[in-house]
Motif scaffolding. Structure first.
Motif, PDB file in Angstrom:
ATOM      1  N   ALA A  19     -41.197  23.138   9.597  1.00  0.00           N
ATOM      2  CA  ALA A  19     -41.259  22.716   8.204  1.00  0.00           C
ATOM      3  C   ALA A  19     -42.299  23.551   7.489  1.00  0.00           C
ATOM      4  N   VAL A  20     -42.091  23.756   6.197  1.00  0.00           N
ATOM      5  CA  VAL A  20     -43.047  24.464   5.348  1.00  0.00           C
ATOM      6  C   VAL A  20     -43.420  23.557   4.184  1.00  0.00           C
ATOM      7  N   VAL A  21     -44.717  23.557   3.873  1.00  0.00           N
ATOM      8  CA  VAL A  21     -45.263  22.742   2.786  1.00  0.00           C
ATOM      9  C   VAL A  21     -45.852  23.677   1.739  1.00  0.00           C
ATOM     10  N   ARG A  22     -45.528  23.433   0.488  1.00  0.00           N
ATOM     11  CA  ARG A  22     -46.125  24.181  -0.612  1.00  0.00           C
ATOM     12  C   ARG A  22     -46.501  23.211  -1.716  1.00  0.00           C
ATOM     13  N   ASP A  23     -47.691  23.411  -2.295  1.00  0.00           N
ATOM     14  CA  ASP A  23     -48.177  22.544  -3.371  1.00  0.00           C
ATOM     15  C   ASP A  23     -48.145  21.074  -2.960  1.00  0.00           C
ATOM     16  N   GLY A  24     -48.420  20.810  -1.673  1.00  0.00           N
ATOM     17  CA  GLY A  24     -48.553  19.437  -1.215  1.00  0.00           C
ATOM     18  C   GLY A  24     -47.263  18.738  -0.861  1.00  0.00           C
ATOM     19  N   ARG A  25     -46.118  19.415  -0.919  1.00  0.00           N
ATOM     20  CA  ARG A  25     -44.854  18.756  -0.574  1.00  0.00           C
ATOM     21  C   ARG A  25     -44.005  19.672   0.295  1.00  0.00           C
ATOM     22  N   THR A  26     -43.149  19.067   1.102  1.00  0.00           N
ATOM     23  CA  THR A  26     -42.289  19.831   1.992  1.00  0.00           C
ATOM     24  C   THR A  26     -41.215  20.540   1.172  1.00  0.00           C
ATOM     25  N   VAL A  27     -41.095  21.851   1.372  1.00  0.00           N
ATOM     26  CA  VAL A  27     -40.121  22.628   0.614  1.00  0.00           C
ATOM     27  C   VAL A  27     -39.042  23.232   1.502  1.00  0.00           C
ATOM     28  N   TRP A  28     -39.213  23.120   2.818  1.00  0.00           N
ATOM     29  CA  TRP A  28     -38.187  23.659   3.716  1.00  0.00           C
ATOM     30  C   TRP A  28     -38.302  23.007   5.076  1.00  0.00           C
ATOM     31  N   HIS A  29     -37.154  22.747   5.684  1.00  0.00           N
ATOM     32  CA  HIS A  29     -37.090  22.290   7.071  1.00  0.00           C
ATOM     33  C   HIS A  29     -35.989  23.055   7.763  1.00  0.00           C
ATOM     34  N   GLY A  30     -36.252  23.470   8.993  1.00  0.00           N
ATOM     35  CA  GLY A  30     -35.243  24.196   9.751  1.00  0.00           C
ATOM     36  C   GLY A  30     -35.265  23.799  11.209  1.00  0.00           C
ATOM     37  N   ALA A  31     -34.143  24.014  11.888  1.00  0.00           N
ATOM     38  CA  ALA A  31     -34.039  23.671  13.306  1.00  0.00           C
ATOM     39  C   ALA A  31     -33.066  24.615  13.990  1.00  0.00           C
ATOM     40  N   ARG A  32     -33.353  24.911  15.252  1.00  0.00           N
ATOM     41  CA  ARG A  32     -32.456  25.678  16.110  1.00  0.00           C
ATOM     42  C   ARG A  32     -32.411  24.963  17.455  1.00  0.00           C
ATOM     43  N   THR A  33     -31.222  24.869  18.020  1.00  0.00           N
ATOM     44  CA  THR A  33     -31.085  24.113  19.252  1.00  0.00           C
ATOM     45  C   THR A  33     -30.015  24.714  20.139  1.00  0.00           C
ATOM     46  N   SER A  34     -30.124  24.435  21.420  1.00  0.00           N
ATOM     47  CA  SER A  34     -29.134  24.905  22.382  1.00  0.00           C
ATOM     48  C   SER A  34     -27.926  23.984  22.462  1.00  0.00           C
ATOM     49  N   VAL A  35     -27.970  22.891  21.742  1.00  0.00           N
ATOM     50  CA  VAL A  35     -26.863  21.931  21.760  1.00  0.00           C
ATOM     51  C   VAL A  35     -25.954  22.216  20.572  1.00  0.00           C
ATOM     52  N   ASP A  36     -24.717  22.576  20.824  1.00  0.00           N
ATOM     53  CA  ASP A  36     -23.781  22.900  19.746  1.00  0.00           C
ATOM     54  C   ASP A  36     -23.545  21.697  18.837  1.00  0.00           C
ATOM     55  N   GLY A  37     -23.530  21.983  17.544  1.00  0.00           N
ATOM     56  CA  GLY A  37     -23.198  20.938  16.579  1.00  0.00           C
ATOM     57  C   GLY A  37     -24.287  19.927  16.342  1.00  0.00           C
ATOM     58  N   HIS A  38     -25.486  20.194  16.835  1.00  0.00           N
ATOM     59  CA  HIS A  38     -26.563  19.224  16.683  1.00  0.00           C
ATOM     60  C   HIS A  38     -27.852  19.957  16.358  1.00  0.00           C
ATOM     61  N   GLY A  39     -28.553  19.491  15.361  1.00  0.00           N
ATOM     62  CA  GLY A  39     -29.842  20.079  15.026  1.00  0.00           C
ATOM     63  C   GLY A  39     -30.847  18.989  14.718  1.00  0.00           C
ATOM     64  N   PRO A  40     -31.980  18.951  15.406  1.00  0.00           N
ATOM     65  CA  PRO A  40     -32.977  17.917  15.130  1.00  0.00           C
ATOM     66  C   PRO A  40     -33.446  17.998  13.676  1.00  0.00           C
ATOM     67  N   ASP A  41     -33.603  16.856  13.043  1.00  0.00           N
ATOM     68  CA  ASP A  41     -34.092  16.856  11.664  1.00  0.00           C
ATOM     69  C   ASP A  41     -35.579  16.523  11.634  1.00  0.00           C
ATOM     70  N   GLU A  42     -36.112  16.329  10.426  1.00  0.00           N
ATOM     71  CA  GLU A  42     -37.555  16.114  10.280  1.00  0.00           C
ATOM     72  C   GLU A  42     -38.029  14.762  10.756  1.00  0.00           C
ATOM     73  N   ASN A  43     -37.115  13.915  11.260  1.00  0.00           N
ATOM     74  CA  ASN A  43     -37.493  12.594  11.762  1.00  0.00           C
ATOM     75  C   ASN A  43     -37.448  12.489  13.281  1.00  0.00           C
ATOM     76  N   VAL A  44     -37.127  13.580  13.964  1.00  0.00           N
ATOM     77  CA  VAL A  44     -37.082  13.564  15.432  1.00  0.00           C
ATOM     78  C   VAL A  44     -38.488  13.805  15.978  1.00  0.00           C
ATOM     79  N   GLN A  45     -38.925  12.937  16.867  1.00  0.00           N
ATOM     80  CA  GLN A  45     -40.275  13.040  17.422  1.00  0.00           C
ATOM     81  C   GLN A  45     -40.353  14.071  18.546  1.00  0.00           C
TER      82      GLN A  45
END
Length: 462
Positions: free
Chosen positions: A36-62
């Motif tokens: 994730a990237v934060v600018r001016d105090g707020r999240t402006v981008w989230h990205g994920a890469r995974t070895s599991v096809d069709g699935h990408g962890p989001d910003e709520n996965v611990q």
């Protein structure tokens, strides 16, 4: 489809960010990697890469964040200091007696200068049950010190265990409860906890010579929890990074956070070469000309990195679920660099002072320390700055003390007092800065210059 916060960055910037983490996940052979990237105090981008096809962890996965936990613990200790309950110079014995290392100070523990061992006694604490270390004595061992107290930086996990115990002793309740009430809840970090809750990533070891996996156990760290127990998400850590850069009066003021990211430990030779230092629960590093603060973390099965640049008002978080692989802290630093260079921050509009004290305005302009020229400038934030005219030499900003003097805020002149020395008629003779004399002309013959001025004045050679 892009999420709303992704629309805050240009498409080319988003692609560059995604490409960087894609390379990190592939080259580092991480089962998954989120950022994730934060600018001016707020999240402006989230990205994920995974070895599991069709699935990408989001910003709520611990993911487990390891030693980033230390920064949370340091925030709790600075809160105690700000409330007047402890002083950073206090010996540990004053608040937590009976440890056997009571002579170390709270500041020593925060800065890893207490001389304590890097790890607890065997067996390896990250891969064994906390039941083997039920007491502080079990964490410290029979010979807890490796170096003289206060003389060198030596990273210590047991040191932050002691800080967690200090928090418990002063507050009268478990570290976990204090952390939740005083930091997690006020900052809205609802997915940060000492134990995982779905959805969360599993920790993996990747074979160094084959593309196969081995699940890693998720041990409860027990007494060692304040050094590395927490689980969190990129969403929560993005908010935490914004707090570390800006402060939040409900948790910790900006001034105390500046203190945390100010180098406090003498760096080792290798660290100096690498641009690395340690403050009070925060790492400080130079990366490609940019000053970054934050912390790294690792536990079996997980890697974590959080960095932020106050000057750029940018932060980045990178998490992966593998024991070794991608250099996540370096990747986080590079994410900050990508945004800073592709979409540089707009400076605040210049605004004039609301009012200027004539006695201060009189001091603005050129001054000379011997033959070296300096410029003294009044700034809109109420400070004065003294900078060399040639671009080389000592420089500092100064805050007013309310009595016609100013105190230096940084560099060589940090803590030194600047004052205008006046003649009997009230005119300014010279500036005194920690006994250094600054005059309006190079070695001004009409000013009080220590050592005197040759009566023949300036002359050529002939």
């Amino acid at each position: 489809m892009t999420t709303p916060h992704e629309e805050l960055l240009l498409p080319a910037t988003r692609r560059a960010l995604l490409h960087r983490i894609a390379v990190a996940q592939a080259d580092g052979r991480a089962p998954s990697l989120v950022a994730a990237v934060v600018r001016d105090g707020r999240t402006v981008w989230h990205g994920a890469r995974t070895s599991v096809d069709g699935h990408g962890p989001d910003e709520n996965v611990q993911y487990r964040i390891g030693s980033i936990t230390k920064t949370f613990t340091a925030v709790l200790v600075l809160r105690l200091r700000d409330e007047g309950l402890v002083d950073l110079g206090d010996p540990l014995e004053k608040h937590l007696p009976g440890t056997g290392v009571g002579e170390v100070t709270i500041r020593d523990l925060l800065a890893h200068t207490a001389g304590l061992a890097a790890e607890s006694p065997a067996p390896w604490w990250e891969r064994t049950s906390a039941s083997l270390r039920p007491e502080l004595a079990d964490v410290l061992g029979e010979q807890p010190l490796r170096h003289p107290v206060g003389q060198r930086f030596h990273y210590s996990n047991p040191g932050f265990t002691l800080l967690g115990a200090l928090v418990e002793e002063v507050r009268g309740e478990p570290w976990e409860q204090v952390l939740r009430r005083e930091v997690l809840e006020p900052l809205g970090l609802h997915r940060t906890d000492v134990r995982p809750s779905a959805p969360h990533a599993g920790g993996w070891a990747v074979h160094p010579w084959a593309d196969v996996l081995l699940p890693e156990p998720a041990e409860d760290l027990g007494r060692m929890a304040p050094a590395g127990q927490l689980w969190s998400t990129t969403g929560d850590l993005a908010r935490f990074a914004a707090f570390l850069a800006r402060g939040d009066d409900r948790v910790l003021k900006a001034a105390s956070l500046r203190e945390m990211r100010t180098p406090a430990a003498p760096a080792e030779a290798a660290d100096v070469a690498g641009g690395y230092a340690y403050g009070l629960g925060l790492e400080v590093r130079h990366h490609e000309g940019r000053l970054l603060a934050g912390h790294s973390g690792s536990l079996p099965g997980f890697l974590a990195g959080l960095v932020f640049s106050v000057e750029d008002d940018l932060a980045a978080v990178v998490l992966a679920n593998c024991t070794s692989g991608p250099a996540v802290t370096t990747v986080a630093a590079e994410l900050v660099g990508i945004v800073a260079e592709a979409e540089p921050r707009f400076p605040e509009p210049w605004r004039p002072l609301r009012e200027a004290d004539p006695a201060v305005l009189e001091l603005a302009g050129p001054w000379y320390w011997g033959t070296q020229g300096y410029g003294l400038r009044l700034t809109a934030d109420g400070l004065v700055s003294l900078e060399p005219l040639t671009g080389t030499g000592r420089r500092s900003r100064f805050r007013p003390n309310g009595d016609g003097t100013w105190t230096g805020l940084e560099g060589y002149y940090a803590g030194e007092v600047l004052r205008a020395v006046r003649r009997p008629d009230g005119s300014v003779d010279h500036l005194d800065l920690g006994s250094f004399v600054f005059t309006r002309l190079p070695y001004d013959g009409n000013a009080e210059v220590p050592g005197g001025v040759d009566p023949q004045g300036w002359r050529g050679v002939g």
